[in-house]
Design a protein around this motif. Structure first.
Motif, PDB file in Angstrom:
ATOM      1  N   ILE A  23       0.926  -1.119  -0.084  1.00 46.55           N
ATOM      2  CA  ILE A  23       0.124   0.082   0.010  1.00 46.55           C
ATOM      3  C   ILE A  23       0.873   1.167   0.084  1.00 46.55           C
ATOM      4  N   TYR A  24       1.739   1.121   0.791  1.00 52.24           N
ATOM      5  CA  TYR A  24       2.827   2.419   0.856  1.00 52.24           C
ATOM      6  C   TYR A  24       3.472   2.675  -0.517  1.00 52.24           C
ATOM      7  N   LEU A  25       3.932   1.490  -1.017  1.00 44.32           N
ATOM      8  CA  LEU A  25       4.555   1.774  -2.400  1.00 44.32           C
ATOM      9  C   LEU A  25       3.548   2.121  -3.683  1.00 44.32           C
ATOM     10  N   LEU A  26       2.183   1.541  -3.533  1.00 44.87           N
ATOM     11  CA  LEU A  26       1.155   2.176  -4.370  1.00 44.87           C
ATOM     12  C   LEU A  26       0.982   3.541  -4.349  1.00 44.87           C
ATOM     13  N   LYS A  27       0.981   4.032  -2.997  1.00 43.14           N
ATOM     14  CA  LYS A  27       0.728   5.531  -2.601  1.00 43.14           C
ATOM     15  C   LYS A  27       1.768   6.278  -3.212  1.00 43.14           C
ATOM     16  N   SER A  28       3.047   5.898  -2.924  1.00 44.82           N
ATOM     17  CA  SER A  28       4.255   6.692  -3.452  1.00 44.82           C
ATOM     18  C   SER A  28       4.178   6.408  -4.943  1.00 44.82           C
ATOM     19  N   ALA A  29       3.910   5.421  -5.581  1.00 46.82           N
ATOM     20  CA  ALA A  29       3.872   5.467  -6.914  1.00 46.82           C
ATOM     21  C   ALA A  29       2.945   6.398  -7.559  1.00 46.82           C
ATOM     22  N   LEU A  30       1.869   6.622  -7.019  1.00 48.72           N
ATOM     23  CA  LEU A  30       0.608   7.793  -7.376  1.00 48.72           C
ATOM     24  C   LEU A  30       1.103   9.004  -7.095  1.00 48.72           C
ATOM     25  N   GLY A  31       2.299   8.967  -6.313  1.00 45.46           N
ATOM     26  CA  GLY A  31       2.654  10.598  -6.053  1.00 45.46           C
ATOM     27  C   GLY A  31       1.936  11.103  -5.005  1.00 45.46           C
ATOM     28  N   ILE A  32       1.332  10.251  -4.018  1.00 46.09           N
ATOM     29  CA  ILE A  32       0.475  10.989  -3.069  1.00 46.09           C
ATOM     30  C   ILE A  32       1.331  11.040  -1.739  1.00 46.09           C
ATOM     31  N   ASN A  33       1.500  12.287  -1.335  1.00 46.79           N
ATOM     32  CA  ASN A  33       2.234  12.720  -0.057  1.00 46.79           C
ATOM     33  C   ASN A  33       1.249  12.849   1.156  1.00 46.79           C
ATOM     34  N   LEU A  34       1.469  12.171   2.250  1.00 46.55           N
ATOM     35  CA  LEU A  34       0.766  12.383   3.535  1.00 46.55           C
ATOM     36  C   LEU A  34       1.124  13.765   4.350  1.00 46.55           C
ATOM     37  N   PHE A  35       2.495  13.678   4.435  1.00 46.03           N
ATOM     38  CA  PHE A  35       3.096  14.592   5.029  1.00 46.03           C
ATOM     39  C   PHE A  35       4.158  15.390   4.037  1.00 46.03           C
ATOM     40  N   GLU A  36       4.032  16.428   3.821  1.00 45.47           N
ATOM     41  CA  GLU A  36       4.920  17.283   3.125  1.00 45.47           C
ATOM     42  C   GLU A  36       6.239  17.329   3.611  1.00 45.47           C
ATOM     43  N   GLY A  37       7.468  17.094   2.642  1.00 43.25           N
ATOM     44  CA  GLY A  37       8.553  17.173   3.071  1.00 43.25           C
ATOM     45  C   GLY A  37       9.234  15.904   4.032  1.00 43.25           C
ATOM     46  N   PHE A  38       8.355  14.670   4.231  1.00 44.49           N
ATOM     47  CA  PHE A  38       8.598  13.828   4.888  1.00 44.49           C
ATOM     48  C   PHE A  38       8.775  12.310   4.033  1.00 44.49           C
ATOM     49  N   SER A  39       9.458  11.793   4.079  1.00 43.56           N
ATOM     50  CA  SER A  39       9.667  10.410   3.309  1.00 43.56           C
ATOM     51  C   SER A  39      10.426   9.424   4.140  1.00 43.56           C
ATOM     52  N   LEU A  40      10.020   8.168   4.026  1.00 42.79           N
ATOM     53  CA  LEU A  40      10.744   6.872   4.861  1.00 42.79           C
ATOM     54  C   LEU A  40      11.977   6.688   3.839  1.00 42.79           C
ATOM     55  N   GLY A  41      11.962   7.226   2.794  1.00 42.84           N
ATOM     56  CA  GLY A  41      13.018   6.581   1.651  1.00 42.84           C
ATOM     57  C   GLY A  41      12.745   5.259   1.079  1.00 42.84           C
ATOM     58  N   ILE A  42      11.829   4.447   1.471  1.00 44.51           N
ATOM     59  CA  ILE A  42      11.458   3.041   1.102  1.00 44.51           C
ATOM     60  C   ILE A  42      11.220   2.974  -0.670  1.00 44.51           C
ATOM     61  N   TRP A  43      10.527   4.187  -1.260  1.00 36.69           N
ATOM     62  CA  TRP A  43      10.121   4.339  -2.445  1.00 36.69           C
ATOM     63  C   TRP A  43      11.284   4.510  -3.397  1.00 36.69           C
ATOM     64  N   THR A  44      12.144   5.345  -2.636  1.00 35.42           N
ATOM     65  CA  THR A  44      13.427   5.748  -3.470  1.00 35.42           C
ATOM     66  C   THR A  44      14.574   4.505  -3.397  1.00 35.42           C
ATOM     67  N   TYR A  45      14.388   3.687  -2.237  1.00 32.23           N
ATOM     68  CA  TYR A  45      15.053   2.620  -2.402  1.00 32.23           C
ATOM     69  C   TYR A  45      14.636   1.401  -3.403  1.00 32.23           C
ATOM     70  N   PHE A  46      13.307   1.461  -3.609  1.00 30.03           N
ATOM     71  CA  PHE A  46      12.700   0.516  -4.394  1.00 30.03           C
ATOM     72  C   PHE A  46      12.799   0.938  -5.817  1.00 30.03           C
ATOM     73  N   LYS A  47      12.720   2.157  -6.149  1.00 31.29           N
ATOM     74  CA  LYS A  47      13.011   2.694  -7.539  1.00 31.29           C
ATOM     75  C   LYS A  47      14.520   2.434  -8.024  1.00 31.29           C
ATOM     76  N   SER A  48      15.324   2.476  -7.019  1.00 37.84           N
ATOM     77  CA  SER A  48      16.805   2.132  -7.386  1.00 37.84           C
ATOM     78  C   SER A  48      17.144   0.774  -7.579  1.00 37.84           C
ATOM     79  N   LEU A  49      16.347  -0.144  -7.185  1.00 41.10           N
ATOM     80  CA  LEU A  49      16.592  -1.485  -7.341  1.00 41.10           C
ATOM     81  C   LEU A  49      16.107  -1.775  -8.750  1.00 41.10           C
ATOM     82  N   PHE A  50      15.356  -0.977  -9.485  1.00 44.69           N
ATOM     83  CA  PHE A  50      14.841  -1.461 -10.839  1.00 44.69           C
ATOM     84  C   PHE A  50      15.168  -0.578 -11.807  1.00 44.69           C
ATOM     85  N   LEU A  51      16.112   0.462 -11.581  1.00 44.71           N
ATOM     86  CA  LEU A  51      16.512   1.365 -12.438  1.00 44.71           C
ATOM     87  C   LEU A  51      18.084   1.157 -12.638  1.00 44.71           C
TER      88      LEU A  51
END
Length: 128
Positions: A100-128
């Motif tokens: 659910i978190y990855l889906l939210k991040s893929a859709l570009g939805i931010n729950l808190f502005e300027g805050f990220s757990l870094g999971i989406w960035t790490y996930f993207k780096s695995l496939f790029l």
């Protein structure tokens, strides 16, 4: 006394018969009785895979059985089962939460502005 008559399953079967009937069985008959008794012990399983593997001059048999446990569980088995079940449920819960978190991040939805757990960035780096 023969070896087959020392077998626990055959001994149990023979003990329920009169002495004269016990003595009337031949070794071959007792061997076939043991096979017949052994074939019925397991019952029906959802997965029943049996086979023989030949390796050099030896043959090895394997049996894989799986199915619903119909036995009464001991207190230790119940505790182990509860722990295993809680572990699996927790693991599945976190996997669903991550999805659910990855889906939210893929859709570009931010729950808190300027805050990220870094999971989406790490996930993207695995496939790029």
């Amino acid at each position: 006394m023969s070896n087959i008559k020392q077998d626990p399953s055959i001994r149990n079967l023979l003990n329920r018969m009169p002495e004269e009937v016990q003595q009337s069985f031949t070794e071959e008959q007792l061997s076939h009785l043991k096979i017949a008794i052994g074939a019925r012990q397991w019952g029906v399983h959802a997965v029943d895979c049996r086979g023989v593997v030949r390796l050099f001059k030896y043959r090895y048999y394997f049996v894989l059985l799986a199915g619903r446990n119909r036995r009464q569980l001991s207190a230790t088995e119940k505790k182990a089962s509860a722990i295993a079940q809680a572990t699996v449920v927790t693991f599945v819960f976190f996997i669903v939460l991550l999805f659910i978190y990855l889906l939210k991040s893929a859709l570009g939805i931010n729950l808190f502005e300027g805050f990220s757990l870094g999971i989406w960035t790490y996930f993207k780096s695995l496939f790029l």
